[in-house]
Design a protein around this motif. Sequence first.
Motif, PDB file in Angstrom:
ATOM      1  N   VAL A  67      -6.310  20.850 -12.907  1.00 16.27           N
ATOM      2  CA  VAL A  67      -6.032  19.451 -13.240  1.00 16.27           C
ATOM      3  C   VAL A  67      -6.976  18.970 -14.327  1.00 16.27           C
ATOM      4  O   VAL A  67      -6.558  18.300 -15.275  1.00 16.27           O
ATOM      5  N   LEU A  68      -8.273  19.349 -14.211  1.00 17.75           N
ATOM      6  CA  LEU A  68      -9.239  18.945 -15.232  1.00 17.75           C
ATOM      7  C   LEU A  68      -8.761  19.369 -16.611  1.00 17.75           C
ATOM      8  O   LEU A  68      -8.920  18.647 -17.587  1.00 17.75           O
ATOM      9  N   TYR A  69      -8.198  20.591 -16.669  1.00 21.18           N
ATOM     10  CA  TYR A  69      -7.742  21.086 -17.961  1.00 21.18           C
ATOM     11  C   TYR A  69      -6.400  20.499 -18.366  1.00 21.18           C
ATOM     12  O   TYR A  69      -6.163  20.228 -19.534  1.00 21.18           O
ATOM     13  N   LEU A  70      -5.509  20.320 -17.387  1.00 21.87           N
ATOM     14  CA  LEU A  70      -4.182  19.823 -17.739  1.00 21.87           C
ATOM     15  C   LEU A  70      -4.247  18.381 -18.234  1.00 21.87           C
ATOM     16  O   LEU A  70      -3.444  17.969 -19.055  1.00 21.87           O
ATOM     17  N   MET A  71      -5.244  17.632 -17.731  1.00 23.26           N
ATOM     18  CA  MET A  71      -5.371  16.242 -18.174  1.00 23.26           C
ATOM     19  C   MET A  71      -5.640  16.158 -19.658  1.00 23.26           C
ATOM     20  O   MET A  71      -5.552  15.091 -20.253  1.00 23.26           O
ATOM     21  N   LEU A  72      -5.957  17.293 -20.255  1.00 21.65           N
ATOM     22  CA  LEU A  72      -6.306  17.292 -21.668  1.00 21.65           C
ATOM     23  C   LEU A  72      -5.090  17.537 -22.553  1.00 21.65           C
ATOM     24  O   LEU A  72      -5.123  17.233 -23.731  1.00 21.65           O
ATOM     25  N   ILE A  73      -4.008  18.026 -21.951  1.00 13.14           N
ATOM     26  CA  ILE A  73      -2.833  18.331 -22.778  1.00 13.14           C
ATOM     27  C   ILE A  73      -2.203  17.055 -23.312  1.00 13.14           C
ATOM     28  O   ILE A  73      -1.786  16.987 -24.468  1.00 13.14           O
ATOM     29  N   ALA A  74      -2.148  16.009 -22.467  1.00 20.99           N
ATOM     30  CA  ALA A  74      -1.469  14.786 -22.889  1.00 20.99           C
ATOM     31  C   ALA A  74      -2.125  14.162 -24.120  1.00 20.99           C
ATOM     32  O   ALA A  74      -1.439  13.926 -25.125  1.00 20.99           O
ATOM     33  N   PRO A  75      -3.453  13.896 -24.111  1.00 25.58           N
ATOM     34  CA  PRO A  75      -4.040  13.365 -25.337  1.00 25.58           C
ATOM     35  C   PRO A  75      -3.940  14.317 -26.509  1.00 25.58           C
ATOM     36  O   PRO A  75      -3.766  13.888 -27.651  1.00 25.58           O
ATOM     37  N   LEU A  76      -4.017  15.628 -26.228  1.00 22.60           N
ATOM     38  CA  LEU A  76      -3.926  16.591 -27.325  1.00 22.60           C
ATOM     39  C   LEU A  76      -2.545  16.545 -27.979  1.00 22.60           C
ATOM     40  O   LEU A  76      -2.421  16.628 -29.198  1.00 22.60           O
ATOM     41  N   GLY A  77      -1.506  16.385 -27.147  1.00 18.96           N
ATOM     42  CA  GLY A  77      -0.157  16.288 -27.692  1.00 18.96           C
ATOM     43  C   GLY A  77      -0.004  15.080 -28.594  1.00 18.96           C
ATOM     44  O   GLY A  77       0.524  15.173 -29.706  1.00 18.96           O
ATOM     45  N   ILE A  78      -0.512  13.928 -28.118  1.00 15.85           N
ATOM     46  CA  ILE A  78      -0.469  12.725 -28.954  1.00 15.85           C
ATOM     47  C   ILE A  78      -1.248  12.958 -30.238  1.00 15.85           C
ATOM     48  O   ILE A  78      -0.817  12.596 -31.339  1.00 15.85           O
ATOM     49  N   ALA A  79      -2.409  13.614 -30.107  1.00 17.89           N
ATOM     50  CA  ALA A  79      -3.261  13.823 -31.273  1.00 17.89           C
ATOM     51  C   ALA A  79      -2.551  14.686 -32.306  1.00 17.89           C
ATOM     52  O   ALA A  79      -2.646  14.436 -33.499  1.00 17.89           O
ATOM     53  N   LEU A  80      -1.804  15.691 -31.852  1.00 21.07           N
ATOM     54  CA  LEU A  80      -1.097  16.554 -32.802  1.00 21.07           C
ATOM     55  C   LEU A  80       0.074  15.819 -33.424  1.00 21.07           C
ATOM     56  O   LEU A  80       0.319  15.908 -34.619  1.00 21.07           O
ATOM     57  N   SER A  81       0.802  15.093 -32.580  1.00 20.41           N
ATOM     58  CA  SER A  81       2.032  14.470 -33.048  1.00 20.41           C
ATOM     59  C   SER A  81       1.743  13.368 -34.048  1.00 20.41           C
ATOM     60  O   SER A  81       2.269  13.345 -35.153  1.00 20.41           O
ATOM     61  N   SER A  82       0.879  12.413 -33.645  1.00 21.54           N
ATOM     62  CA  SER A  82       0.763  11.201 -34.456  1.00 21.54           C
ATOM     63  C   SER A  82       0.125  11.484 -35.806  1.00 21.54           C
ATOM     64  O   SER A  82       0.439  10.828 -36.791  1.00 21.54           O
ATOM     65  N   VAL A  83      -0.755  12.492 -35.866  1.00 20.60           N
ATOM     66  CA  VAL A  83      -1.492  12.701 -37.104  1.00 20.60           C
ATOM     67  C   VAL A  83      -0.591  13.210 -38.221  1.00 20.60           C
ATOM     68  O   VAL A  83      -0.894  13.048 -39.390  1.00 20.60           O
ATOM     69  N   GLU A  84       0.560  13.766 -37.857  1.00 22.42           N
ATOM     70  CA  GLU A  84       1.423  14.247 -38.937  1.00 22.42           C
ATOM     71  C   GLU A  84       1.972  13.113 -39.781  1.00 22.42           C
ATOM     72  O   GLU A  84       2.515  13.340 -40.850  1.00 22.42           O
ATOM     73  N   ALA A  85       1.826  11.869 -39.318  1.00 28.51           N
ATOM     74  CA  ALA A  85       2.310  10.734 -40.098  1.00 28.51           C
ATOM     75  C   ALA A  85       1.441  10.453 -41.310  1.00 28.51           C
ATOM     76  O   ALA A  85       1.772   9.578 -42.096  1.00 28.51           O
ATOM     77  N   ALA A  86       0.327  11.182 -41.475  1.00 29.10           N
ATOM     78  CA  ALA A  86      -0.546  11.013 -42.645  1.00 29.10           C
ATOM     79  C   ALA A  86      -1.011   9.581 -42.800  1.00 29.10           C
ATOM     80  O   ALA A  86      -0.959   9.001 -43.867  1.00 29.10           O
ATOM     81  N   ASN A  87      -1.444   8.983 -41.715  1.00 27.20           N
ATOM     82  CA  ASN A  87      -1.913   7.608 -41.758  1.00 27.20           C
ATOM     83  C   ASN A  87      -3.354   7.572 -41.270  1.00 27.20           C
ATOM     84  O   ASN A  87      -3.651   8.065 -40.199  1.00 27.20           O
ATOM     85  N   PRO A  88      -4.274   7.009 -42.066  1.00 24.70           N
ATOM     86  CA  PRO A  88      -5.682   7.050 -41.638  1.00 24.70           C
ATOM     87  C   PRO A  88      -5.939   6.272 -40.352  1.00 24.70           C
ATOM     88  O   PRO A  88      -6.865   6.623 -39.610  1.00 24.70           O
ATOM     89  N   ASN A  89      -5.132   5.249 -40.075  1.00 26.36           N
ATOM     90  CA  ASN A  89      -5.319   4.518 -38.823  1.00 26.36           C
ATOM     91  C   ASN A  89      -5.192   5.455 -37.634  1.00 26.36           C
ATOM     92  O   ASN A  89      -5.930   5.344 -36.659  1.00 26.36           O
ATOM     93  N   VAL A  90      -4.230   6.369 -37.724  1.00 23.80           N
ATOM     94  CA  VAL A  90      -4.027   7.331 -36.651  1.00 23.80           C
ATOM     95  C   VAL A  90      -5.266   8.188 -36.472  1.00 23.80           C
ATOM     96  O   VAL A  90      -5.772   8.370 -35.359  1.00 23.80           O
ATOM     97  N   SER A  91      -5.795   8.690 -37.607  1.00 24.23           N
ATOM     98  CA  SER A  91      -6.951   9.583 -37.512  1.00 24.23           C
ATOM     99  C   SER A  91      -8.128   8.862 -36.893  1.00 24.23           C
ATOM    100  O   SER A  91      -8.849   9.427 -36.065  1.00 24.23           O
ATOM    101  N   ILE A  92      -8.323   7.599 -37.275  1.00 26.45           N
ATOM    102  CA  ILE A  92      -9.437   6.848 -36.700  1.00 26.45           C
ATOM    103  C   ILE A  92      -9.222   6.699 -35.197  1.00 26.45           C
ATOM    104  O   ILE A  92     -10.146   6.894 -34.398  1.00 26.45           O
ATOM    105  N   GLY A  93      -7.977   6.383 -34.810  1.00 26.50           N
ATOM    106  CA  GLY A  93      -7.687   6.219 -33.395  1.00 26.50           C
ATOM    107  C   GLY A  93      -7.960   7.489 -32.619  1.00 26.50           C
ATOM    108  O   GLY A  93      -8.564   7.463 -31.546  1.00 26.50           O
ATOM    109  N   ILE A  94      -7.523   8.627 -33.169  1.00 30.53           N
ATOM    110  CA  ILE A  94      -7.713   9.889 -32.459  1.00 30.53           C
ATOM    111  C   ILE A  94      -9.196  10.238 -32.385  1.00 30.53           C
ATOM    112  O   ILE A  94      -9.691  10.708 -31.351  1.00 30.53           O
ATOM    113  N   SER A  95      -9.894   9.992 -33.480  1.00 25.87           N
ATOM    114  CA  SER A  95     -11.333  10.278 -33.467  1.00 25.87           C
ATOM    115  C   SER A  95     -12.013   9.441 -32.394  1.00 25.87           C
ATOM    116  O   SER A  95     -12.846   9.940 -31.632  1.00 25.87           O
ATOM    117  N   ARG A  96     -11.612   8.166 -32.265  1.00 20.29           N
ATOM    118  CA  ARG A  96     -12.171   7.330 -31.200  1.00 20.29           C
ATOM    119  C   ARG A  96     -11.799   7.863 -29.835  1.00 20.29           C
ATOM    120  O   ARG A  96     -12.608   7.875 -28.905  1.00 20.29           O
TER     121      ARG A  96
END
Lengths: 185, 292, 614
Positions: free
Chosen positions: B96-125
């Motif tokens: 579970v500790l590891y699986l809880m990491l897939i959800a944010p990682l998926g968002i991090a991969l998906s949203s960043v493809e939009a090439a928007n710096p706001n996304v990158s800042i959000g993910i970095s936060r």
Amino acid sequence: MDREQVIKALKDSGKWGHKYSFWVVYFCTGCGIIEIPPVITSRWDAERFGVIPVATPRQANLFLITGYVSLKTLRAIIRTYEQMPEPKYTVGFGSCPINGGMYWDSYNTIKHLDKYIPIDGWIAGCMPRPEAIFIAVTHLWTMIDKGMADAYKKYREQYKYYRRNQEMVLGELEWPPLYPIDEDE
Amino acid sequence: MVILLIVGSIVIGFMVGVLFLGFSRKIKARIHWRYGPPLYQPIIDIVKLFHQESVSHGFLFDFGILLSLGGAIVTLLFIPIGNIVPLHGSGGLLVVLYLMLIAPLGIALSSVEAANPNVSIGISRKFILALGYEIPFLLVALSVMTNYGTTSFVEIVELQRASHWGIISMPLSGIALLLILPVMMGMKPFDQVGAPQEISSGPEVEYGGIYLALSKIQHIYLIFIDIALFVALFMGGGSEPLTFFMKMLPIFLIVLLISTVYPRFRIEQAFNYCIKWPTIIAFLGLLLVIWR
Amino acid sequence: MLLECTLLIGFGGAFLVYLLGKISARVRDFFAILLSVVLVVLVSLMYRTPGIELTYFSFLDYPLRLKMDWISWFFGIAVVSINLFAMIFSLSDMNHKKRVDLFYLLMLLVNAGMLGVVFSGDLISFYIYWEIMSWSTFLLISFKKEGWSAGLKYIILSIIGSFSMLVGMLVIYSQLGTFNISAIMEQMHTLSPGYIFSTLLLFSISFGIKNALMPLHTWLPDAYTESESPFSAVISGMLTRMGIYGFLLILFVIIGLGRYLEVGSGGYSFILSWLGAITIIMGTFIALLQNDAKKLLAWHGIGQGGYMILGIAYGSSLAVAGGIFHTLNHAIYIVLLYFSVGAVEYRTHTRDLNSLGGIIKKMPIAFMGALLGISGLIGVPLTNGFVSKWLLYKSLILNHSPFLAFAALIGTWGTILSVYKFLHNMFLGQLPEKYSNIKRAPFSMQFPIIVFSFTIILFGVLPGIPLNIIGKMMENMGFASMQVNIWGIVTEMGTLNTVNIFFAIILVVFGIYILYRIGFRSKRVTQEDTYAAGHPAPRDKYAYTSEFYAPLFREMKPIFREWVSIFFEKIVKFGGTLSDTIRKIYVGDLGTYVLYIVLFLAFLLILRMGWNLW
């Protein structure tokens, strides 16, 4: 929600969703934005109609043009409107977007907003009261029910007209046309 | 039978999560002296989003969001909701500790493809915050696993039922987890990731329509999972789903009340908060467990 | 017979390839690949015959021996497979570069040297092959002009390690009178604890340097960064992990598990485990601060080495299995990552994380490799890194070492942060204008990437395949046998069923996909059509890459520094100051020198008088 409404909602869930969940793009074009904070906070509580502000046009489906539209703002308005996903609704707020209002002879504002983007409805007044926004929202409900809130379709059909008007006041636009334009007509 | 359990827990998790979300909007409105939206407002929003058009920025943009929701749901399947645990024999708390990491990682991969710096800042936060809350959270999880001498979720719940709740045998760890629960759920003082006013709702900048709907559903599941973790680890789980939800409600209320009265922290403040008191308390809790 | 043949072909083929390179480049390339394939085939053929031992050569009546057991086979097959794909990768990577013949020769020599190390049956052969490996590595690190200082750093530390090992061997020989490993094993119980401890310490220094254990790691980051990409893959994947092989050999084969855990009444195991844990934390968090793609991976190489050391040094059955399995997994994903970076560097001629971006649209295969590689590095479930880390954590937690487990777990979270930065800054975000015309990597680069990506998923879903062999190795080393079946691990402490997780995720993602298709189809837009507060997005530099975790860096920078390098630099500076002071004696004035002599004579005189001045 009584039984009739439940049946209605199940029959056309999309319409039901669009009606009771207006997400407004948080975009202040002019002085009219000052009426929005009271509307969304405790005094008038727009959330009970499902109206909440969102930060980006991609998530929004309602666009309130609040107040006069200068040329610089018009560019941003067009861009924002084109980035909103369909179906999208626009409401002109205050008298300036309708006919120029007190800026009718200004060199730097536009007079008729509906030449540049299609508008579903207008709220007249300078300023309109916050209650007027609720009247507009409920009016939009009836329009959606009857299928009359279809300005975004007009934008697609008559894109050439809108684009020409936009380029007339703004000059060359930096982004490509949203829909293909048939040039030889 | 397993399939039935899987579908059942997915549906229950969604319904309860949505109910909590609607409830939270209503309560927040009442605290503001407003009337508030109807309880089923989140459902209207999601239905609307499913009927709206959206834009896609590429293959990863589609795939990441599916992965994210999939990760959230699979995590849910490992957590005992009352007596419903579809995947009880496949790994336990460590997974579970590891699986809880897939959800944010998926968002991090998906949203960043939009090439928007706001996304990158959000993910970095998001990742900074995740590092911040994972330090106390891992200490808490380790103290639980050391205390009960097992990594299996079901056994932890059963051992609690045999003696007494985890919060009584490990009070410090319980308090530490409660302190970081708002950070894990991304509720108000710690919602730097999707801050609408600063970075245009961060990773969700380019999400519209179905993408936003899937992202919201994912968030609903994550809220459910975080509270369920607390209940299962420290409040003895539940013998049937209903008691489980009854136990979840007060925890959610505490987090909600905190979130209603606090403004948003800056990201440094949030990180410093996480690595200061919750970490110290969780560390002491772990020492206490070892010492006993 | 097969064993000698393999070594002979390995060494002889290397020189043959070098000579053929003088004739024609194409023939050389063909033979290099052929040789690598032959080696893979030969080592695979030995699968059925572990447990043999033979004398291949007598030197001054001293028999040099080769052995073949499961440990040797496991490391041997990993060495030759990685070498094969590194050779395939270098076909296009080394194209149009200078001194390619030498590069091929050295690569194959390193490969043969590693094979020799894992097949040696006595310590003399072990030492000889170890040295061949180290010196070829030195030449390869300093292959490029910029790598000269990195190579020097490596070889100095490597020589220290070799001498330490040599002394350790002599300690054993002085007591037992033999270098033969199996003979040493039998007589080990006659040694006193003090001798066991000194042997262990000396060998640990040598293998710790090779495996970059924390105070001895300084050579590694520069060495990985400055070598050519195919060699970076080899050195990080297998060559550094010869240290792990050495540790296995000394701890569990030569000294034996029982005696090892008793050294210093468990203190040695404790200290070595904590060194591993510190290596994990420092390695991964310093990696977070790097801006060079290869250097970031190099620091991860140090950090991941910490996991292996932690597992092996801890000495419990599951932890050792996890440590060994992690060695294999690390080899697979780090090689994949170096190949991906190499492919990107081949096309863009840079690996600076602040200037790249958005290359996913141009090089999708390299992106896939990098994505799966970092998933393995993190240990996302269903990739191979997860299983080995799971074994390690589980063992640490259930044996009541929660703080070691905490160090290992928090290292994983540091890994997530830094590898996400790696992936984001290279492949995601906005594509700069200057890279809008780059092409995909050539096929000889894509092929290894695809193979290794597939392996990561395969070993993640079906970890039983390698764990089966690891179980046999563990029996060789005197552990109880493990319950392994094809879909996971069954222990008395709990089970892991990766196939279940796999099907659950497949099912759920498929369900969501159907849900996704029910909604409206989405419209594909370009990267220029993104939200920019109502304005068209700027064409270039509309990206957030440099100082990606700026708020965190402000907190971290004072703590996570290269303390060991700083310490060494301080020593060098101190030495310089000392020499400067001493130099002041030489004033160049004859009278002063005469004074020195007179004073010295006076001193001697006084000494002779026995300090009785009056």
